[in-house]
Design a protein around this motif. Sequence first.
Motif, PDB file in Angstrom:
ATOM      1  N   GLN A  56       0.695  -1.152  -0.102  1.00  0.00           N
ATOM      2  CA  GLN A  56      -0.118   0.028   0.037  1.00  0.00           C
ATOM      3  C   GLN A  56       0.666   1.337   0.076  1.00  0.00           C
ATOM      4  OE1 GLN A  56      -3.809  -0.613   2.232  1.00  0.00           O
ATOM      5  NE2 GLN A  56      -2.609  -2.092   3.263  1.00  0.00           N
ATOM      6  N   ASN A  57       2.089   1.227   0.870  1.00  0.00           N
ATOM      7  CA  ASN A  57       2.851   2.422   0.971  1.00  0.00           C
ATOM      8  C   ASN A  57       3.583   2.695  -0.292  1.00  0.00           C
ATOM      9  OD1 ASN A  57       1.508   2.733   3.566  1.00  0.00           O
ATOM     10  ND2 ASN A  57       3.298   1.898   4.440  1.00  0.00           N
ATOM     11  N   GLU A  58       4.181   1.598  -0.835  1.00  0.00           N
ATOM     12  CA  GLU A  58       5.333   1.754  -1.804  1.00  0.00           C
ATOM     13  C   GLU A  58       4.644   1.486  -3.413  1.00  0.00           C
ATOM     14  OE1 GLU A  58       8.328  -0.768  -0.956  1.00  0.00           O
ATOM     15  OE2 GLU A  58       8.329  -0.429   1.281  1.00  0.00           O
ATOM     16  N   ILE A  59       3.434   1.027  -3.512  1.00  0.00           N
ATOM     17  CA  ILE A  59       2.893   0.873  -4.451  1.00  0.00           C
ATOM     18  C   ILE A  59       1.541   1.517  -4.953  1.00  0.00           C
ATOM     19  CG2 ILE A  59       1.792  -0.971  -6.411  1.00  0.00           C
ATOM     20  CD1 ILE A  59       5.023  -1.325  -5.517  1.00  0.00           C
ATOM     21  N   PHE A  60       0.510   1.261  -4.211  1.00  0.00           N
ATOM     22  CA  PHE A  60      -0.765   1.882  -4.005  1.00  0.00           C
ATOM     23  C   PHE A  60      -1.039   3.170  -3.962  1.00  0.00           C
ATOM     24  CE2 PHE A  60      -2.866  -2.836  -2.897  1.00  0.00           C
ATOM     25  CZ  PHE A  60      -2.266  -3.077  -4.154  1.00  0.00           C
ATOM     26  N   SER A  61      -0.096   3.857  -3.095  1.00  0.00           N
ATOM     27  CA  SER A  61      -0.227   5.346  -3.035  1.00  0.00           C
ATOM     28  C   SER A  61       0.504   6.317  -3.830  1.00  0.00           C
ATOM     29  CB  SER A  61       0.416   5.586  -1.346  1.00  0.00           C
ATOM     30  OG  SER A  61       1.832   5.141  -1.467  1.00  0.00           O
ATOM     31  N   THR A  62       1.069   5.457  -4.946  1.00  0.00           N
ATOM     32  CA  THR A  62       1.758   6.455  -5.872  1.00  0.00           C
ATOM     33  C   THR A  62       1.145   6.932  -7.153  1.00  0.00           C
ATOM     34  OG1 THR A  62       2.555   4.542  -7.299  1.00  0.00           O
ATOM     35  CG2 THR A  62       3.945   4.973  -5.351  1.00  0.00           C
ATOM     36  N   PRO A  63       1.382   8.129  -7.548  1.00  0.00           N
ATOM     37  CA  PRO A  63       0.733   8.723  -8.773  1.00  0.00           C
ATOM     38  C   PRO A  63       0.710   7.709 -10.037  1.00  0.00           C
ATOM     39  CG  PRO A  63       2.364  10.113  -7.694  1.00  0.00           C
ATOM     40  CD  PRO A  63       2.532   8.951  -6.956  1.00  0.00           C
ATOM     41  N   ASP A  64       1.847   6.773 -10.266  1.00  0.00           N
ATOM     42  CA  ASP A  64       2.220   5.913 -11.086  1.00  0.00           C
ATOM     43  C   ASP A  64       1.149   4.844 -11.230  1.00  0.00           C
ATOM     44  OD1 ASP A  64       4.326   7.238 -12.355  1.00  0.00           O
ATOM     45  OD2 ASP A  64       5.687   6.168 -11.170  1.00  0.00           O
ATOM     46  N   PHE A  65       0.816   4.401  -9.830  1.00  0.00           N
ATOM     47  CA  PHE A  65      -0.120   3.405  -9.730  1.00  0.00           C
ATOM     48  C   PHE A  65      -1.464   4.122  -9.893  1.00  0.00           C
ATOM     49  CE2 PHE A  65      -3.264   0.966  -7.320  1.00  0.00           C
ATOM     50  CZ  PHE A  65      -3.105  -0.393  -7.821  1.00  0.00           C
ATOM     51  N   ALA A  66      -1.718   5.158  -9.431  1.00  0.00           N
ATOM     52  CA  ALA A  66      -3.008   5.811  -9.811  1.00  0.00           C
ATOM     53  C   ALA A  66      -3.350   5.978 -11.234  1.00  0.00           C
ATOM     54  CB  ALA A  66      -3.036   7.221  -9.012  1.00  0.00           C
ATOM     55  N   VAL A  67      -2.721   6.159 -11.911  1.00  0.00           N
ATOM     56  CA  VAL A  67      -2.630   6.746 -13.199  1.00  0.00           C
ATOM     57  C   VAL A  67      -2.977   5.196 -13.932  1.00  0.00           C
ATOM     58  CG1 VAL A  67      -1.595   7.319 -15.376  1.00  0.00           C
ATOM     59  CG2 VAL A  67      -1.591   8.838 -13.423  1.00  0.00           C
ATOM     60  N   TRP A  68      -2.133   4.204 -13.768  1.00  0.00           N
ATOM     61  CA  TRP A  68      -2.140   2.851 -14.255  1.00  0.00           C
ATOM     62  C   TRP A  68      -3.570   2.135 -13.965  1.00  0.00           C
ATOM     63  CZ3 TRP A  68      -2.357  -1.776 -12.105  1.00  0.00           C
ATOM     64  CH2 TRP A  68      -2.211  -2.859 -12.905  1.00  0.00           C
ATOM     65  N   SER A  69      -3.782   2.307 -12.828  1.00  0.00           N
ATOM     66  CA  SER A  69      -5.103   1.605 -12.216  1.00  0.00           C
ATOM     67  C   SER A  69      -6.080   2.170 -13.020  1.00  0.00           C
ATOM     68  CB  SER A  69      -5.107   1.499 -10.689  1.00  0.00           C
ATOM     69  OG  SER A  69      -5.050   2.807 -10.223  1.00  0.00           O
ATOM     70  N   ARG A  70      -6.212   3.516 -12.886  1.00  0.00           N
ATOM     71  CA  ARG A  70      -7.379   4.144 -13.510  1.00  0.00           C
ATOM     72  C   ARG A  70      -7.598   3.662 -15.088  1.00  0.00           C
ATOM     73  NH1 ARG A  70      -5.775   9.657 -14.527  1.00  0.00           N
ATOM     74  NH2 ARG A  70      -5.130   8.934 -16.197  1.00  0.00           N
ATOM     75  N   ASP A  71      -6.734   3.559 -15.967  1.00  0.00           N
ATOM     76  CA  ASP A  71      -6.659   2.878 -17.253  1.00  0.00           C
ATOM     77  C   ASP A  71      -6.678   1.630 -17.498  1.00  0.00           C
ATOM     78  OD1 ASP A  71      -6.290   5.847 -17.688  1.00  0.00           O
ATOM     79  OD2 ASP A  71      -4.122   5.564 -17.978  1.00  0.00           O
ATOM     80  N   ASN A  72      -6.517   0.765 -16.389  1.00  0.00           N
ATOM     81  CA  ASN A  72      -6.255  -0.659 -16.739  1.00  0.00           C
ATOM     82  C   ASN A  72      -7.068  -1.747 -15.993  1.00  0.00           C
ATOM     83  OD1 ASN A  72      -4.027  -0.809 -18.875  1.00  0.00           O
ATOM     84  ND2 ASN A  72      -3.069   0.546 -17.227  1.00  0.00           N
ATOM     85  N   VAL A  73      -7.637  -1.484 -14.759  1.00  0.00           N
ATOM     86  CA  VAL A  73      -7.949  -2.162 -13.840  1.00  0.00           C
ATOM     87  C   VAL A  73      -9.294  -1.764 -13.026  1.00  0.00           C
ATOM     88  CG1 VAL A  73      -6.180  -3.881 -13.563  1.00  0.00           C
ATOM     89  CG2 VAL A  73      -6.570  -1.991 -12.083  1.00  0.00           C
ATOM     90  N   ILE A  74     -10.030  -2.607 -12.685  1.00  0.00           N
ATOM     91  CA  ILE A  74     -11.223  -2.223 -11.473  1.00  0.00           C
ATOM     92  C   ILE A  74     -10.527  -2.493 -10.227  1.00  0.00           C
ATOM     93  CG2 ILE A  74     -13.579  -2.417 -10.645  1.00  0.00           C
ATOM     94  CD1 ILE A  74     -13.324  -1.151 -13.371  1.00  0.00           C
ATOM     95  N   LEU A  75     -10.343  -1.838  -9.247  1.00  0.00           N
ATOM     96  CA  LEU A  75      -9.762  -1.806  -7.982  1.00  0.00           C
ATOM     97  C   LEU A  75     -10.687  -2.562  -7.254  1.00  0.00           C
ATOM     98  CD1 LEU A  75      -7.707   1.406  -7.548  1.00  0.00           C
ATOM     99  CD2 LEU A  75      -6.732  -0.990  -8.119  1.00  0.00           C
ATOM    100  N   VAL A  76     -10.324  -3.532  -6.314  1.00  0.00           N
ATOM    101  CA  VAL A  76     -11.341  -4.147  -5.361  1.00  0.00           C
ATOM    102  C   VAL A  76     -10.447  -4.596  -4.085  1.00  0.00           C
ATOM    103  CG1 VAL A  76     -12.769  -6.274  -4.924  1.00  0.00           C
ATOM    104  CG2 VAL A  76     -12.381  -5.500  -7.223  1.00  0.00           C
ATOM    105  N   ARG A  77     -10.867  -4.194  -2.943  1.00  0.00           N
ATOM    106  CA  ARG A  77     -10.270  -4.167  -2.029  1.00  0.00           C
ATOM    107  C   ARG A  77     -11.055  -5.187  -0.854  1.00  0.00           C
ATOM    108  NH1 ARG A  77      -6.351  -1.361   1.096  1.00  0.00           N
ATOM    109  NH2 ARG A  77      -6.858   0.358  -0.350  1.00  0.00           N
ATOM    110  N   LEU A  78     -10.622  -6.510  -0.665  1.00  0.00           N
ATOM    111  CA  LEU A  78     -11.397  -7.552   0.227  1.00  0.00           C
ATOM    112  C   LEU A  78     -10.607  -7.668   1.498  1.00  0.00           C
ATOM    113  CD1 LEU A  78     -12.490 -10.136  -2.413  1.00  0.00           C
ATOM    114  CD2 LEU A  78     -13.796  -8.179  -1.555  1.00  0.00           C
TER     115      LEU A  78
END
Length: 149
Positions: A56-78
């Motif tokens: 979460q701290n090193e991947i999910f909280s980065t701007p790179d991940f935010a842009v990538w995820s918006r364009d490529n996947v639906i985020l699901v937290r279980l």
Amino acid sequence: MTQKLLILLLFLGSPFAHAQSLVWKTDMNDAIMLGVEQKKPLLIFFTAAGMPQNIQNEIFSTPDFAVWSRDNVILVRLDLSDQNISSTAMEQNVRLKTAFGVEELPQVCFAIASVKKGKTTFNKLGLMPYKPGGAKSWISQSNLILNPE
């Protein structure tokens, strides 16, 4: 001086604003519908209370991940320790964890969901644990799972 400080804060704060704008679905049924509608795979993040926060701290909280995820996947937290969800939803989440072969938490599973005649099926694309190396490396490895060549 004040104007320069405000510009600096705006500049420095903008990447963090992007990272904070992630929309994580916590209801699998909502995520499935959105994934089918947008024709995107699901990034299912299986976690629980007390788990390491590295991903979460090193991947999910980065701007790179935010842009990538918006364009490529639906985020699901279980969150498998969430006391605020129904027992039915918790049972469903645990069954999904088992069905996808997730043995250690936290872990990400990529899957494509489809719904035919009211029945949901999943095509598991792969599992992706936390790996040191930063967001760009993690995204690159995720892209190999999502787009095998």
